[in-house]
Design an enzyme around this catalytic site. Structure first.
Site, PDB file in Angstrom:
ATOM      1  N   GLU A 182      10.358  16.791  14.096  1.00 18.97           N
ATOM      2  CA  GLU A 182      10.770  16.627  12.702  1.00 18.97           C
ATOM      3  C   GLU A 182       9.969  17.614  11.858  1.00 18.97           C
ATOM      4  OE1 GLU A 182       9.676  12.835  10.853  1.00 18.97           O
ATOM      5  OE2 GLU A 182      11.709  12.740  10.059  1.00 18.97           O
TER       6      GLU A 182
ATOM      7  N   VAL B 213      -7.160   1.237   4.596  1.00 22.05           N
ATOM      8  CA  VAL B 213      -6.476   0.154   3.880  1.00 22.05           C
ATOM      9  C   VAL B 213      -5.208  -0.281   4.636  1.00 22.05           C
ATOM     10  CG1 VAL B 213      -5.304  -0.384   1.723  1.00 22.05           C
ATOM     11  CG2 VAL B 213      -7.488   0.773   1.693  1.00 22.05           C
TER      12      VAL B 213
ATOM     13  N   LYS C 101       0.864  -1.180   0.000  1.00 21.06           N
ATOM     14  CA  LYS C 101       0.000   0.000   0.000  1.00 21.06           C
ATOM     15  C   LYS C 101       0.901   1.230   0.000  1.00 21.06           C
ATOM     16  CE  LYS C 101      -1.409   2.942   2.849  1.00 21.06           C
ATOM     17  NZ  LYS C 101      -1.425   4.154   2.011  1.00 21.06           N
TER      18      LYS C 101
ATOM     19  N   CYS D 259      13.949  11.468   6.027  1.00 19.61           N
ATOM     20  CA  CYS D 259      13.947  11.092   7.447  1.00 19.61           C
ATOM     21  C   CYS D 259      15.334  11.218   8.070  1.00 19.61           C
ATOM     22  CB  CYS D 259      13.426   9.673   7.602  1.00 19.61           C
ATOM     23  SG  CYS D 259      14.182   8.540   6.441  1.00 19.61           S
TER      24      CYS D 259
ATOM     25  N   GLU E  58      10.535   2.001   9.943  1.00 15.16           N
ATOM     26  CA  GLU E  58      11.554   3.000   9.634  1.00 15.16           C
ATOM     27  C   GLU E  58      10.839   4.334   9.764  1.00 15.16           C
ATOM     28  OE1 GLU E  58      13.418   5.687   8.352  1.00 15.16           O
ATOM     29  OE2 GLU E  58      13.209   4.971   6.292  1.00 15.16           O
TER      30      GLU E  58
ATOM     31  N   GLY F 195      -4.926   3.223  -1.265  1.00 15.83           N
ATOM     32  CA  GLY F 195      -5.908   3.588  -0.252  1.00 15.83           C
ATOM     33  C   GLY F 195      -5.236   4.367   0.851  1.00 15.83           C
ATOM     34  N   ASP F 196      -6.023   4.785   1.841  1.00 16.62           N
ATOM     35  CA  ASP F 196      -5.411   5.581   2.900  1.00 16.62           C
ATOM     36  C   ASP F 196      -4.963   4.694   4.063  1.00 16.62           C
ATOM     37  OD1 ASP F 196      -7.673   4.965   4.303  1.00 16.62           O
ATOM     38  OD2 ASP F 196      -8.504   6.980   4.305  1.00 16.62           O
ATOM     39  N   GLY F 197      -4.165   5.300   4.943  1.00 18.17           N
ATOM     40  CA  GLY F 197      -3.585   4.552   6.056  1.00 18.17           C
ATOM     41  C   GLY F 197      -4.610   4.008   7.036  1.00 18.17           C
ATOM     42  N   PRO F 198      -5.474   4.898   7.544  1.00 17.50           N
ATOM     43  CA  PRO F 198      -6.402   4.439   8.586  1.00 17.50           C
ATOM     44  C   PRO F 198      -7.356   3.316   8.130  1.00 17.50           C
ATOM     45  CG  PRO F 198      -6.240   6.832   8.580  1.00 17.50           C
ATOM     46  CD  PRO F 198      -5.492   6.353   7.375  1.00 17.50           C
TER      47      PRO F 198
HETATM   48  P1  NDP Z   1       2.293   9.013   7.531  1.00 23.29           P
HETATM   49  O1  NDP Z   1       3.134   8.279   8.472  1.00 23.29           O
HETATM   50  O2  NDP Z   1       0.867   9.269   7.894  1.00 23.29           O
HETATM   51  O3  NDP Z   1       2.301   8.308   6.089  1.00 23.29           O
HETATM   52  C1  NDP Z   1       3.161   7.263   5.703  1.00 23.29           C
HETATM   53  C2  NDP Z   1       2.380   6.045   5.232  1.00 23.29           C
HETATM   54  O4  NDP Z   1       1.654   5.514   6.343  1.00 23.29           O
HETATM   55  C3  NDP Z   1       1.340   6.370   4.176  1.00 23.29           C
HETATM   56  O5  NDP Z   1       1.258   5.288   3.262  1.00 23.29           O
HETATM   57  C4  NDP Z   1       0.084   6.500   5.000  1.00 23.29           C
HETATM   58  O6  NDP Z   1      -1.083   6.333   4.240  1.00 23.29           O
HETATM   59  C5  NDP Z   1       0.289   5.377   6.005  1.00 23.29           C
HETATM   60  N1  NDP Z   1      -0.513   5.455   7.224  1.00 23.29           N
HETATM   61  C6  NDP Z   1      -0.966   6.541   7.870  1.00 23.29           C
HETATM   62  N2  NDP Z   1      -1.673   6.193   8.970  1.00 23.29           N
HETATM   63  C7  NDP Z   1      -1.672   4.829   9.025  1.00 23.29           C
HETATM   64  C8  NDP Z   1      -2.249   3.863   9.886  1.00 23.29           C
HETATM   65  N3  NDP Z   1      -2.967   4.224  10.953  1.00 23.29           N
HETATM   66  N4  NDP Z   1      -2.057   2.552   9.609  1.00 23.29           N
HETATM   67  C9  NDP Z   1      -1.329   2.174   8.538  1.00 23.29           C
HETATM   68  N5  NDP Z   1      -0.780   3.048   7.672  1.00 23.29           N
HETATM   69  C10 NDP Z   1      -0.937   4.356   7.908  1.00 23.29           C
HETATM   70  O7  NDP Z   1       3.036  10.374   7.211  1.00 23.29           O
HETATM   71  P2  NDP Z   1       2.427  11.761   6.721  1.00 23.29           P
HETATM   72  O8  NDP Z   1       2.315  11.733   5.264  1.00 23.29           O
HETATM   73  O9  NDP Z   1       1.185  12.120   7.493  1.00 23.29           O
HETATM   74  O10 NDP Z   1       3.606  12.729   7.184  1.00 23.29           O
HETATM   75  C11 NDP Z   1       3.634  13.214   8.512  1.00 23.29           C
HETATM   76  C12 NDP Z   1       5.022  13.341   9.033  1.00 23.29           C
HETATM   77  O11 NDP Z   1       5.605  12.037   9.076  1.00 23.29           O
HETATM   78  C13 NDP Z   1       5.974  14.128   8.163  1.00 23.29           C
HETATM   79  O12 NDP Z   1       5.861  15.488   8.426  1.00 23.29           O
HETATM   80  C14 NDP Z   1       7.288  13.565   8.574  1.00 23.29           C
HETATM   81  O13 NDP Z   1       7.702  14.200   9.759  1.00 23.29           O
HETATM   82  C15 NDP Z   1       6.991  12.118   8.871  1.00 23.29           C
HETATM   83  N6  NDP Z   1       7.342  11.196   7.750  1.00 23.29           N
HETATM   84  C16 NDP Z   1       8.451  10.441   7.869  1.00 23.29           C
HETATM   85  C17 NDP Z   1       8.838   9.631   6.837  1.00 23.29           C
HETATM   86  C18 NDP Z   1      10.072   8.799   6.913  1.00 23.29           C
HETATM   87  O14 NDP Z   1      10.674   8.509   5.881  1.00 23.29           O
HETATM   88  N7  NDP Z   1      10.464   8.330   8.060  1.00 23.29           N
HETATM   89  C19 NDP Z   1       8.088   9.561   5.581  1.00 23.29           C
HETATM   90  C20 NDP Z   1       6.890  10.360   5.570  1.00 23.29           C
HETATM   91  C21 NDP Z   1       6.557  11.144   6.624  1.00 23.29           C
HETATM   92  P3  NDP Z   1      -1.800   7.571   3.493  1.00 23.29           P
HETATM   93  O15 NDP Z   1      -0.981   8.805   3.678  1.00 23.29           O
HETATM   94  O16 NDP Z   1      -1.854   7.128   2.086  1.00 23.29           O
HETATM   95  O17 NDP Z   1      -3.125   7.706   4.164  1.00 23.29           O
END
Ligand code: NDP
Length: 477
Positions: free
Chosen positions: A380, A207, A171, A280, A246, A202-205
Site C-alpha cells: 500500500e 496510549v 484515541k 484505504c 479496518e 497520545g501515540d499508538g505504542p
Molecule cells: P498507523 O496504523 O500507525 O496509525 C493509525 C492509528 O493507529 C493511529 O492512531 C496510531 O497512533 C495508532 N497506532 C499505531 N501503533 C499502534 C499500536 N501499537 N497500538 C495501538 N494503536 C496504534 O498508521 P501510520 O500513520 O503509521 O501509517 C502507515 C501506513 O498505514 C500508511 O502508509 C498506510 O499504508 C496505512 N494506513 C491505513 C489506513 C486505513 O485507513 N486503513 C489509515 C492510516 C494508515 P499514532 O499515529 O497517533 O501514534
C-alpha cells in the site's frame, strides 16, 4: 498557535496527568498550528473508569432517548460544518473544496445512516423455537482512528458505540487531533451524559496500547495500518475482548475492453489520486485488458499530466500535500522502488513538484508495464501513485485481482453488467464498485483477508457493537 492541551474525560475538559506537549503541523506549510498533550496509561485509566461508570446507566437508556441525542449532534455538526472542513484542511492538508464536499460531509452522512439503522434494527427477536434473542450494548469501547479520513473513522466508531448504549474512549491520530477535539465539543453540547464519550490524545505504542490492554475495555475498534492492527489484536488477546479492524488495501480496478474507456479510465485515475492517494480503498492497481491497453495508458497519462497539486486553502480540484514528513518519506521510497524494479514511469516520479519545495507535496505518479509481483503492486503506497498492469482474459484478471494479501475494495469497468456482476462474485474483497458507483451511507464498509475484521456503517456497523443474549423460556408444549 492554538492551545489544545486538555483531554475530554467524564464530561469535562481536563489537564493530562503529566504534561507532555506535541505540536500539530500544517502539512502544507510545515509550521506548527496547535499544541496538544500526549497522554499516558494513567490518562487512559481515568477515561476508562469514567466510561465504565457511565455504562451502568447509559446502557439502560431507550432507543428513542439515544436517537434524540444523535439528532441533536447532527444539528450541531451541521451548524459547525465549515469549522470542521477548515480544521481538516489545516491539519491533514486536504484541499478545502475536498474537505467541504467529502471529508466533512461524511460526518453528516454517517450520522444519518446510523440514525436510520437504529430505527430499523431489531433489538429483540423471537426465534421460531420460542427462544428470545436480545441485542445489548457491549460495554466500554476503545476507539483508535487514523489521520487520512479522520472524521469518517470517528463517526464510524463513536456513533455506533453511543447509538447502541455503549460508552467509549477515543484515541485519534496524533497527526490530526484537532477535528477529534472539535467533535468532542459537539458531543458535549449535544448533551450525551458525562463519561459516555471520552477523548485522550497520545501515540499508538503508549496510549493506544494501554487502551487495547485495559481489562475494563470490552471491545477495540481500530482503523489504520495492518501492522498496528496486528499489535492491537495481540494486546487485546490477554483480556479476550472483541476486536474489529479496518486496515489497508491494494484494490484492483479491472478495465474490460467493452468499458467506456475515456470516461472510466479518467474516473479511475482521479479516484486513485483523491485525498492525495491516502485512502484505504483507493483503486491503486489498474488492470487493463491487453486489447485496449495502449489506449488506456494514453488516457491515464493525459489525465495524470493534467492533475495539479496546490495549496489546500485555495478552492479547486487540485491535490494537496501528504499528511506528514514520515508519509512523504514512505511514498518517495516506494516510487523509487518502482523505478528500480523497471516499471515504466509515464507520469510524475521521485521528488517534489516544481514550486512546492515547502510542504509534503509529491508528484502525482503513474507506472505502466507493471507486473503484480513488484513492490509497487503489492504494498500500500498511500500516496497519489497508480500502477497499470495488463491482462488477457477474464480469468487472468480475476487471478491477478485476487493475488494480494488485502481484500478491501475492488472496481470493475465494463459495458456488460452481467459480466461485471459475475466477476464481482469471484473477487475476494469486501466491497465491489461497478462503473464508478460510489459507496453509499448505511452500506457495510470493510474487508476480507488482511484488510480487516468486521464491517462499519448501517445495521452491520451497529451489530459489531452489540452483544447477543439468548433467553430460553419455558414452552407450553
Ligand atoms: P498507523 O496504523 O500507525 O496509525 C493509525 C492509528 O493507529 C493511529 O492512531 C496510531 O497512533 C495508532 N497506532 C499505531 N501503533 C499502534 C499500536 N501499537 N497500538 C495501538 N494503536 C496504534 O498508521 P501510520 O500513520 O503509521 O501509517 C502507515 C501506513 O498505514 C500508511 O502508509 C498506510 O499504508 C496505512 N494506513 C491505513 C489506513 C486505513 O485507513 N486503513 C489509515 C492510516 C494508515 P499514532 O499515529 O497517533 O501514534
Amino acid at each position: 498557535m492554538l492551545d489544545k492541551r486538555k483531554f475530554y474525560i467524564n464530561g469535562e475538559w481536563v489537564d493530562p496527568i503529566a504534561p507532555n506537549d506535541l505540536e500539530v503541523i500544517n502539512p502544507a506549510t510545515e509550521q506548527a498550528i496547535a499544541v496538544i498533550s500526549m497522554g499516558a496509561a494513567a490518562d487512559i485509566d481515568r477515561a476508562v473508569v469514567a466510561a465504565k461508570n457511565a455504562f451502568r446507566t447509559y446502557s439502560r437508556t431507550s432507543l428513542d432517548e439515544r436517537i434524540a441525542l444523535l439528532e441533536k449532534l447532527l444539528a450541531i455538526y451541521k451548524r459547525r460544518y465549515d469549522e470542521m472542513a477548515r480544521t481538516i484542511t489545516l491539519e491533514l492538508g486536504a484541499p478545502i473544496t475536498m474537505s467541504t464536499e467529502q471529508q466533512a460531509h461524511v460526518g453528516v452522512g454517517h450520522l444519518k445512516g446510523f440514525i436510520d439503522a437504529l430505527k430499523r434494527i431489531k433489538m429483540r427477536e423471537e426465534l421460531p423455537n420460542g427462544d428470545i434473542v436480545l441485542r445489548e450494548p457491549i460495554g466500554v469501547c476503545g476507539l483508535i482512528t487514523p489521520w487520512n479520513w479522520p472524521i469518517n473513522q470517528i463517526a464510524l466508531k463513536a456513533i455506533p458505540a453511543l447509538a447502541t448504549g455503549s460508552t467509549c474512549v477515543l484515541k485519534p491520530s496524533e497527526f490530526t487531533p484537532l477535528n477529534a477535539l472539535l467533535y468532542a465539543e459537539m458531543v458535549h453540547e449535544a448533551g450525551f451524559p458525562a463519561g459516555t464519550f471520552n477523548l485522550v490524545n497520545g501515540d499508538g505504542p503508549n496510549v493506544g496500547a494501554a487502551l487495547s490492554k485495559h481489562k475494563d475495555v470490552d471491545m477495540m475498534s481500530f482503523t489504520g495500518s495492518t501492522r498496528a492492527g496486528t499489535a492491537v489484536s495481540k494486546d487485546a488477546a490477554d483480556t479476550v475482548k472483541r476486536v474489529t479492524l479496518e486496515l489497508g488495501g491494494k484494490s484492483p480496478n479491472i478495465v474490460f475492453e467493452d468499458a467506456d474507456l475515456e470516461e472510466r479510465v479518467t474516473g479511475s485515475v482521479l479516484e486513485c489520486f483523491n485525498n492525495s492517494g491516502q485512502s484505504c480503498d483507493a483503486p491503486t492497481r489498474l488492470l487493463v485488458q491487453r486489447s485496449v491497453y495502449e489506449q488506456a495508458v494514453e488516457i491515464a497519462k493525459r489525465v495524470g499530466e493534467e492533475a495539479r497539486v496546490g495549496n489546500p486553502e485555495e478552492a479547486g480540484e487540485h491535490i494537496g500535500p501528504l499528511v506528514s514528513d514520515i508519509q512523504y518519506g514512505r511514498v518517495q521510497a516506494l516510487i523509487e522502488a518502482g523505478v528500480a524494479e523497471g516499471a515504466e514511469l509515464i507520469v510524475g516520479g521521485p521528488g517534489k513538484p516544481e514550486g512546492f519545495e515547502t510542504g509534503y507535496y509529491v508528484k502525482p505518479t503513474i507506472f505502466a508495464g507493471v507486473n503484480n509481483q513488484m513492490r509497487i503492486a503489492r504494498e500500500e503506497v498511500f500516496g497519489p501513485v497508480l500502477v497499470i498492469i495488463p491482462f488477457d482474459a477474464e480469468e487472468d484478471a480475476i487471478e491477478i485481482a485476487n493475488d494480494t494479501n488485502y481484500g478491501l475494495a475492488a472496481y470493475i469497468q465494463s459495458g456488460d453488467l452481467d459480466r461485471a456482476e459475475r466477476v464481482a462474485g469471484r473477487l475476494r474483497a469486501g466491497m465491489v464498485h461497478i462503473n464508478g458507483a460510489p459507496h453509499r451511507y448505511g452500506s457495510p464498509f470493510g474487508g476480507y483477508k488482511q484488510s480487516g475484521i468486521g464491517r462499519e456503517g448501517g445495521i452491520f456497523g451497529l451489530e459489531d457493537f452489540l452483544e447477543v443474549k439468548t433467553v430460553h423460556r419455558p414452552r407450553a408444549d
